[in-house]
Design a protein around this motif. Structure first.
Motif, PDB file in Angstrom:
ATOM      1  N   THR A   1       1.812  24.222 -26.620  1.00  0.00           N
ATOM      2  CA  THR A   1       0.775  24.844 -26.320  1.00  0.00           C
ATOM      3  C   THR A   1       0.285  24.799 -24.358  1.00  0.00           C
ATOM      4  O   THR A   1      -0.573  26.308 -24.456  1.00  0.00           O
ATOM      5  CB  THR A   1      -0.316  24.181 -26.971  1.00  0.00           C
ATOM      6  N   ARG A   2       0.676  24.233 -23.790  1.00  0.00           N
ATOM      7  CA  ARG A   2       0.327  24.635 -22.743  1.00  0.00           C
ATOM      8  C   ARG A   2       0.440  25.630 -22.099  1.00  0.00           C
ATOM      9  O   ARG A   2       1.699  26.378 -22.038  1.00  0.00           O
ATOM     10  CB  ARG A   2       1.059  23.472 -21.429  1.00  0.00           C
ATOM     11  N   ARG A   3      -0.352  26.126 -21.371  1.00  0.00           N
ATOM     12  CA  ARG A   3      -0.429  27.602 -20.354  1.00  0.00           C
ATOM     13  C   ARG A   3       1.080  27.988 -19.921  1.00  0.00           C
ATOM     14  O   ARG A   3       1.271  27.360 -18.967  1.00  0.00           O
ATOM     15  CB  ARG A   3      -2.149  27.588 -19.557  1.00  0.00           C
TER      16      ARG A   3
ATOM     17  N   ARG B   1       3.056  12.646 -20.677  1.00  0.00           N
ATOM     18  CA  ARG B   1       2.686  13.993 -20.900  1.00  0.00           C
ATOM     19  C   ARG B   1       2.565  14.407 -18.573  1.00  0.00           C
ATOM     20  O   ARG B   1       1.727  13.446 -18.793  1.00  0.00           O
ATOM     21  CB  ARG B   1       1.088  14.275 -20.741  1.00  0.00           C
TER      22      ARG B   1
ATOM     23  N   ASP C   1       1.647  18.934 -26.710  1.00  0.00           N
ATOM     24  CA  ASP C   1       1.939  19.297 -25.596  1.00  0.00           C
ATOM     25  C   ASP C   1       3.000  20.800 -24.784  1.00  0.00           C
ATOM     26  O   ASP C   1       2.042  21.315 -23.867  1.00  0.00           O
ATOM     27  CB  ASP C   1       1.380  18.692 -24.313  1.00  0.00           C
TER      28      ASP C   1
ATOM     29  N   LYS D   1       6.484  27.745 -22.500  1.00  0.00           N
ATOM     30  CA  LYS D   1       6.148  26.506 -23.756  1.00  0.00           C
ATOM     31  C   LYS D   1       7.218  26.683 -24.723  1.00  0.00           C
ATOM     32  O   LYS D   1       9.053  27.011 -24.033  1.00  0.00           O
ATOM     33  CB  LYS D   1       5.752  27.318 -24.878  1.00  0.00           C
TER      34      LYS D   1
ATOM     35  N   ARG E   1       9.654  23.240 -17.888  1.00  0.00           N
ATOM     36  CA  ARG E   1       9.820  24.313 -19.063  1.00  0.00           C
ATOM     37  C   ARG E   1      10.748  25.113 -19.384  1.00  0.00           C
ATOM     38  O   ARG E   1      11.364  24.704 -20.607  1.00  0.00           O
ATOM     39  CB  ARG E   1       8.327  25.151 -19.807  1.00  0.00           C
TER      40      ARG E   1
ATOM     41  N   SER F   1       5.634  22.390 -14.076  1.00  0.00           N
ATOM     42  CA  SER F   1       5.236  21.836 -15.343  1.00  0.00           C
ATOM     43  C   SER F   1       6.108  23.538 -15.846  1.00  0.00           C
ATOM     44  O   SER F   1       7.074  23.318 -16.908  1.00  0.00           O
ATOM     45  CB  SER F   1       4.021  22.447 -15.820  1.00  0.00           C
TER      46      SER F   1
ATOM     47  N   GLY G   1       0.208  17.928 -15.125  1.00  0.00           N
ATOM     48  CA  GLY G   1      -1.090  17.543 -15.757  1.00  0.00           C
ATOM     49  C   GLY G   1      -2.120  18.302 -14.461  1.00  0.00           C
ATOM     50  O   GLY G   1      -2.251  18.106 -13.622  1.00  0.00           O
TER      51      GLY G   1
END
Length: 388
Positions: free
Chosen positions: A161-163, A116, A158, A166, A139, A135, A119
Motif C-alpha cells: 500500500t505504500r505510495r 518496516r 506496508d 508496490k 521495491r 523505498s 519510512g
C-alpha cells in the motif's frame, strides 16, 4: 537426489533480531532436505553463531551499497557451492543477493523483510526524501524475487500500500518470527548465578534493544522522572549496545537518573534477565515482529510496548500487555506506574500472555521453520518443473 543447497545472504554480523532469528530458523530446518550456507559481513559478534548453524560461512562485504564487488564474490560462491536457493535478509544484501542470483541463474530467490524500513511521514525533510528514494529502490529489487517473506501482516500491508512502487500481494507470504518455548525455559534454568550484584530490594524492569534512535530509549529517559518519584526503588536494565548509548548515558547523568539505570551492554543471557524483571518495556518507534516481546510473554512477564507495526498482532491491549502510543513518554510512564502499583494485575497479564503464546502455534519456532521449508519446496518445484 542430494540435499537442496540454500545460501542465506545477510547484511549484518552483529547481534540483532534478524540475525538471531536466522540462526534459530536454520537450527530448526529439515537437515535431511536442506544444506545451509551463509554469506555475511566479515566483522561482528554473530559470526560464531552463524558458523554453528550453517555448513559454512563466507565473509563478503554485503553491508554497504558501495561495495560493488560483493555481487561478483557472491556469484563465484554460488557457483562453487551449486546453490539452488538464495534467501536474503537486511539491506543492502537484498540487492546484492538478487543480482548475484540472477546472473548465476539460481532457480529461486527469496527476501525476508524483518521490519518496516525507510519510512516517511509526509513532512518534507532531507531524511524523508532519502527514505522515499530508497523505498522505491528496494521495491524495484523485490520485483525480481520469487517470493517475499514478511514477518507480520503490518509489513505486508506496508509493502502493498505504500505510495509509489508496490510489491504484488500474491508474492508476499507472512511467516511470523517464532520462539522455542522449551529452549527459553532451559536457558533460564541453565544460567547460573545472579548476573548483577547489589540489587537487593530494587524492582527490576528490563528494556532489551540495541541503542538505535528508532528503539525509543529517549522516550524512556523522558518518562522515567515521573516513575522514580513514586517508585525510587526501581532499576531499569538497558540491555544492548549501539551508537545511541553515549547520548542516553549523558542524558541520564544530566537528569539525575543514573542511579536508576544499568547499562549491561550486549548479553547472551536475555532469558535470564527477563526472568529477573517485573516487566519488559519496548517504547520503539518502528518494529517488525519483536523477539523480545515474545520471549517476555513466553516467560509470563507483562510487556509495555508501542502499538506500531507487528506488535499489536501479538499483544492484545490490557489482556496480553499494555500498548502505548509511539513517541509518548506520558503513556510509558503511566503504564509503568500502573504495573508497579498493582503487581497482582501485572502478573495476571503476564500469565494470560504466556497462555496465549503457548496455544497459538503461529508463533512457535518449529512452525516458522516448517512454513519456510514448504515455501522453498513449492518455489523450487515451480521454477524447475520437477517434483522435490
Amino acid at each position: 537426489m542430494g540435499k537442496i543447497r540454500v545460501l542465506h545472504v545477510i547484511g549484518s554480523a552483529n547481534r540483532g533480531g534478524g540475525e538471531t532469528i536466522l540462526c534459530r530458523l536454520l537450527e530448526n530446518m529439515d537437515k535431511e532436505k536442506f544444506e545451509f550456507f551463509i554469506a555475511c559481513p566479515p566483522k561482528g559478534n554473530m559470526i560464531k553463531a552463524y558458523e554453528n548453524c550453517a555448513q559454512e560461512v563466507k565473509t563478503i562485504s554485503v553491508d554497504r551499497l558501495w561495495h560493488l564487488w560483493a555481487p561478483f564474490q557472491l556469484f563465484s560462491y554460488i557457483k562453487e557451492k551449486e546453490i539452488s536457493i538464495v534467501h536474503t535478509h537486511l539491506y543492502p544484501s537484498d540487492t546484492f543477493g538478487v543480482i548475484a542470483a540472477k546472473i548465476s541463474r539460481v532457480p529461486v530467490v527469496i527476501a525476508t523483510i524483518h521490519g518496516r524500513n525507510f519510512g516517511y511521514f509526509g513532512q518534507i525533510s532531507l531524511r524523508n526524501i532519502k527514505n522515499f528514494i530508497f523505498s522505491l529502490f528496494y521495491r524495484i529489487i523485490y520485483r525480481f524475487d520469487d517470493a517475499v517473506i514478511a514477518v507480520c501482516y503490518a509489513i505486508k500491508n506496508d509493502l502493498v500500500t505504500r505510495r509509489g512502487i508496490k510489491v504484488r500481494q500474491e508474492k508476499i507470504k507472512v511467516i511470523y518470527n517464532g520462539i522455542d518455548l522449551n529452549a527459553a525455559k532451559d536457558e533460564v534454568r541453565g544460567t547460573g548465578g545472579e548476573p548483577f550484584a547489589g540489587l537487593d530490594g530494587r524492582t527490576l524492569v528490563g528494556m532489551i534493544a540495541n541503542f538505535d534512535l528508532s528503539k525509543g530509549h529517549r522516550i524512556l529517559i523522558k518518562a522515567l522522572p515521573k516513575v522514580v518519584r513514586e517508585f525510587p526503588q526501581i532499576k531499569v536494565l538497558l540491555v544492548g549496545d549501539g551508537e545511541e548509548r553515549k547520548f542516553i548515558e549523558q542524558a541520564a547523568t544530566d537528569l539525575g537518573l543514573s542511579d536508576y539505570l544499568i547499562f549491561t551492554g550486549t548479553r547472551d543471557d536475555t532469558a535470564k534477565i527477563i526472568s529477573l524483571c517485573k516487566f519488559i518495556i519496548l517504547p520503539t518507534l518502528v518494529e517488525g515482529f519483536s523477539l523480545v516481546v515474545m520471549e517476555a510473554m513466553a516467560s509470563g512477564k507483562p510487556v509495555i510496548a508501542t502499538a506500531v507495526d507487528g506488535i499489536p498482532e501479538i499483544i492484545k491491549d490490557n489482556r496480553c500487555g499494555i500498548l502505548i502510543r509511539a513517541n509518548s513518554p506520558e503513556d510509558l510512564s503511566d503504564a509503568m506506574v500502573k504495573f508497579l502499583r498493582n503487581e497482582t494485575h501485572a502478573g495476571e497479564i503476564g500469565a494470560t500472555a504466556k497462555a496465549m503464546l503457548v496455544q497459538d502455534t503461529r508463533f512457535h519456532l518449529n512452525y516458522m521453520a516448517q512454513q519456510t521449508g514448504q515455501l522453498y519446496l513449492q518455489l523450487l518445484e515451480r521454477k524447475t518443473k520437477r517434483k522435490i
